[in-house]
Design an enzyme around this catalytic site. Structure first.
Site, PDB file in Angstrom:
ATOM      1  N   SER B  38      37.340  30.829  51.602  1.00 34.89           N
ATOM      2  CA  SER B  38      36.418  31.946  51.402  1.00 34.89           C
ATOM      3  C   SER B  38      35.440  31.705  50.263  1.00 34.89           C
ATOM      4  O   SER B  38      34.276  32.079  50.340  1.00 34.89           O
ATOM      5  CB  SER B  38      37.206  33.226  51.106  1.00 34.89           C
ATOM      6  N   GLU B  59      46.490  34.114  39.540  1.00 39.86           N
ATOM      7  CA  GLU B  59      45.217  33.985  38.823  1.00 39.86           C
ATOM      8  C   GLU B  59      45.407  33.831  37.315  1.00 39.86           C
ATOM      9  O   GLU B  59      44.624  33.142  36.651  1.00 39.86           O
ATOM     10  CB  GLU B  59      44.326  35.193  39.117  1.00 39.86           C
ATOM     11  N   PHE B  84      39.736  39.791  41.299  1.00 44.78           N
ATOM     12  CA  PHE B  84      40.868  39.042  40.733  1.00 44.78           C
ATOM     13  C   PHE B  84      40.400  38.115  39.604  1.00 44.78           C
ATOM     14  O   PHE B  84      41.094  37.945  38.608  1.00 44.78           O
ATOM     15  CB  PHE B  84      41.564  38.232  41.821  1.00 44.78           C
TER      16      PHE B  84
END
Lengths: 276, 318
Positions: B38, B59, B84
């Site tokens: 993505s 993350e 995120f």
């Protein structure tokens, strides 16, 4: 530098302890308890185990040390000063305005401090990045990381533990200062960590459990961990918070406060008696 | 305005730039948190798999690892969705990256309400505000895909922390394919004398469209592409409002803390001219098509036109 003996390293550990007590007293604040519990480790690392050069803090092939439990800054600063990164007199500037010795370690301002820490739970991730860079570049340096036991309640450590295993970061050696005390009190009464060795094993790490105040055991454990070629290693050091000063031992109250004047006299007396 | 222009997604050009960097620079590494397809960091993975680091859905760990890599001489690009990349690991960015001023580039895709159908959980509308508040952090929102490419190359050459945000969807390009990019330099895309329209991200294209509509009403609008939101090109703001005497900002972000706030901070120190902000108004988004959402949340060229007229009407009034 000739290899220092066990008694010499024990002696250095007590000198580092004396610095910790003196500098936190001068600052009227700081975290002596968790600094004293890791004195033997810092002595072994900076005076025997680590390949490093105080006159060349950015030597490319140096072994790296990340203090994840950043509140133990006084013991790190003591080890750096005692090994020659900066003058020992600077230690008394701890936590004072204008001093390079900030309350928690800062990369870039103190020679020998590799990463900025102080917010718990992050150092192992940073150490993973350093170890990974070494692996990518085919370098032989080792990355050491000292974790508090309380900070293992933070999930990021376990993200890092999974990552280190996945990437086979065998040059990464973590230590857990298992003194069993956090601000609240006993770690097992807060959110328990036991069975801690099993947790690390389940995450794919080589695990050793030692007496963290036994210099011989620390040396041998690091030697053994350094021979790993596949997996990261963790050395769980059973320690006593406040070790070396009778009234500070196993006293959670000294997690984050310095000695009062009468306590200071007593602590200095005890530590000076221990130093050869 | 969009005649002859291609519709392109910024993230595709981020991927292209990373692939070019893979060939050009051996010190660039890329970290992914399970969204490479993505964010298009998959292009870098194809070009330099040995320097691509998959951290999984973690993350906070990604930022710490990026910091460690940067401290060891790497230029670390860490990418995931904007929510995120900024919010999930804000304090990690603060301690591990911004404070020691390490060479980490946090590049976020899927920013803004035009993320669309995924809904509010995935629509970053506060990311510039929280990143801008961090000392040492540069904040960039390129105007289109071509500028996203140029900005990626520019931040690779810059030694220090950067947060760069991009959208998900394709939208019309407004810059030339070989556009240059200099951090901290705004570009005047259209000169005008009645009102200054300052945009970032895909709202720059909407500002151009609005300027055209305003021209039809006899209003001369100047359009400034403020793709670096921090450090803000205050001189460019000053120069433009010095001519026009009023201002509109447009961003696909909350009006709290983003481009509008940055321009307001600048104007209140210097020329107190009327300022109208186009952005989301202290609200979360929702699911819908990008066009439906941009319309509902007041982020269209028509909204910019209305804001411009309001700003002009306020001239001379305290």
């Amino acid at each position: 530098m000739p290899e220092l003996s066990v008694p010499e390293l024990e002696n250095i550990a007590n000198k580092l302890r004396l610095h910790v007590v003196e500098m936190t007293y001068a600052a009227s604040s700081g975290h002596p308890g968790g600094s004293l519990s890791s004195a033997e480790l810092l002595s072994v690392l900076y005076f025997r185990a680590m390949r490093h050069d105080p006159s060349d803090p950015s030597m490319p092939d140096r072994d790296r040390f990340v203090l994840s439990k950043g509140h133990a800054a006084p013991i790190l600063y003591s080890a750096l000063a005692e090994s020659g990164y900066f003058p020992k007199e600077d230690l008394l500037g701890l936590r004072k305005m204008g001093s390079k010795l900030q309350g928690h370690p800062v990369r870039g301002t103190v020679p020998g401090v590799e990463m900025s820490t102080g917010s718990l739970g992050q150092g192992l991730s940073m150490a993973c990045g350093i170890a990974l860079a070494g692996k990518m570049d085919g370098k032989a340096y080792r990355t050491f990381c000292l974790l508090g036991d309380g900070e293992l309640q933070s999930g990021q450590n376990w993200e890092a533990a999974m990552f280190a295993h996945q990437y086979g970061l065998s040059s990464l050696i973590a230590f857990v200062d298992r003194n069993r005390l956090q601000i609240t009190g006993n770690t097992e009464d807060a959110v328990g960590l036991d069975p801690l060795p099993e947790k690390w094993r389940a995450f794919g790490w080589n695990v050793q459990i030692i007496d963290g105040h036994n210099v011989r055991q620390i040396i041998d454990a690091i030697d053994k961990a350094s021979r790993s070629r596949k997996s990261p290693s963790v050395i769980i050091m059973n320690t006593v918070k406040g070790k070396g000063v009778s009234f500070m031992e196993n006293n959670a109250g000294f997690h984050g406060r310095a000695c009062k004047p009468d306590e200071f006299e007593q602590a200095v007396k005890e530590l000076k008696e221990a130093i050869q | 305005m969009t005649d002859g222009r291609k519709s392109l997604a910024q993230r595709n050009y981020y991927g292209k730039a990373l692939a070019d960097l893979a060939a050009k620079r051996g010190d660039v590494v890329v970290l992914d948190a399970d969204l490479a397809g993505s964010t298009k960091t998959s292009d870098f993975k194809k070009a330099a798999p040995e320097r691509f680091v998959e951290v999984g859905i973690a993350e906070q760990n990604m930022i710490g690892i990026a910091a460690g890599l940067a401290a060891s001489g790497k230029v670390a690009f860490a990418s995931t969705f904007g929510v995120f990349a900024s919010g999930r690991c804000w304090e990690q960015i603060r301690l591990a990256v911004a404070y020691p001023r390490l060479n980490v580039k946090i590049v976020a895709t899927h920013c803004g309400i035009s993320v669309g159908e995924d809904g509010a959980s995935h629509q970053a509308l506060e990311d510039m505000a929280i990143m801008r508040a961090l000392p040492n952090m540069v904040v960039i929102s390129p105007a289109d895909a071509y500028e996203a490419y140029a900005a990626t190359m520019a931040i690779a050459d810059y030694d220090g922390p950067v947060y760069m945000r991009m959208g998900r969807a394709e939208f019309p390009t407004i810059m030339l394919e070989d556009v240059s990019f200099e951090i901290g330099k705004a570009k005047v895309l259209r000169e005008g004398s009645d009102v200054t329209l300052i945009g970032c991200g895909q709202m720059v294209a909407s500002c151009m469209e609005a300027a055209e509509a305003l021209a039809g009403k006899g209003i001369s609008a100047e359009v400034v592409n403020m793709s670096t939101v921090k450090p803000l090109d205050s001189a460019a703001v000053e120069a433009s409002v010095g001519k026009t005497g009023c201002c509109v900002t447009a961003e696909e972000h909350s009006v709290i803390g983003g481009l509008g706030s940055a321009v307001a901070e600048c104007l209140c120190r210097t020329s107190c001219v009327p300022l109208e902000m186009v952005g989301t108004k202290d609200t979360f988004g929702e699911s819908g098509t990008p066009a439906e959402l941009l319309s509902k949340y007041g982020l269209t060229a028509a909204d910019i036109v209305a804001a411009a007229e309001k700003s002009i009407a306020r001239k001379g009034k305290a």
